[in-house]
Enzyme design. Sequence first.
Site, mmCIF file in Angstrom:
data_model
loop_
_atom_site.group_PDB
_atom_site.id
_atom_site.type_symbol
_atom_site.label_atom_id
_atom_site.label_comp_id
_atom_site.label_asym_id
_atom_site.label_seq_id
_atom_site.Cartn_x
_atom_site.Cartn_y
_atom_site.Cartn_z
ATOM 1 C CD GLU A 1 -3.054 -1.030 0.134
ATOM 2 O OE1 GLU A 1 -2.940 -0.164 -0.762
ATOM 3 O OE2 GLU A 1 -3.987 -1.843 0.180
ATOM 4 C CG HIS B 1 -3.974 0.490 5.450
ATOM 5 N ND1 HIS B 1 -5.341 0.633 5.297
ATOM 6 C CD2 HIS B 1 -3.660 -0.684 4.848
ATOM 7 C CE1 HIS B 1 -5.817 -0.410 4.630
ATOM 8 N NE2 HIS B 1 -4.804 -1.225 4.353
ATOM 9 C CG HIS C 1 -7.269 -4.842 6.539
ATOM 10 N ND1 HIS C 1 -7.083 -5.905 5.679
ATOM 11 C CD2 HIS C 1 -6.734 -3.767 5.912
ATOM 12 C CE1 HIS C 1 -6.441 -5.484 4.587
ATOM 13 N NE2 HIS C 1 -6.225 -4.191 4.710
ATOM 14 C CG HIS D 1 -9.153 -2.049 1.956
ATOM 15 N ND1 HIS D 1 -8.367 -1.675 0.895
ATOM 16 C CD2 HIS D 1 -8.286 -2.475 2.914
ATOM 17 C CE1 HIS D 1 -7.087 -1.886 1.194
ATOM 18 N NE2 HIS D 1 -7.018 -2.377 2.411
#
Length: 210
Positions: free
Chosen positions: A74, A93, A95, A156
């Site tokens: 990413e 980032h 999840h 996501h």
Amino acid sequence: MNSLDQIRRDLCQTYVAMGGSGLIFLAAGNVSARHGERMLISPAGASVASITPEAFVECDFAGSATDGSKPSSEWAMHSAIYEAFPHAHAVVHTHSNYCVAMAATGEPLPAFHYMVASFGGDDVRCTPYVPWATPALAKAAVVALEGRTACLLGNHGMISHGKSLLAAFNAALRLETLCMQYVLARQAGVVRTLSAEHMRAANTRYASYG
Ligand code: 13P
């Protein structure tokens, strides 16, 4: 110890804290810090069990590492945030469970609690679904982050940025908690949201808070 070594240690500590806070499991998450016109970012497929300060990849905003090592898949999303928002010095980032649950609905996190204003507006936007690790996802995240420090990534997860690693990490943890609380509130009944005026007032308070 030079500043690069210190950034590596801080990144590693943050990555481990992300695991300890339940924000990442296996390799589902990454973290970076700006270093001038370059960044240091977790390697592709990192894991809390094996991450080390030395494993963080120093690369330019085109994802190219001087020593050929492989940055997080990413990297483009992290780079796009540094390029679009000069005040962003760190990006997280994840999840994390409740962010993923919210992002699966495609809805923004609404103004159900005044703390939503801490991200800079009266909701936390959600991007459409865009395939992971693509330049298109990087673009969508930048649009959703305009004026905000975090957004949901459709089907996501989430991404946040901050003026420091701690600020970006705290934004990720706060968003996960607020998404959990919103999911609970929806189970409890019809959720009352706050007016734009209340959210503006909360936002003004945040500007001089902490
Ligand atoms: P990396 O292991 O490449 O950082 O990516 C995992 C991920 O979060 C994909 O969205």
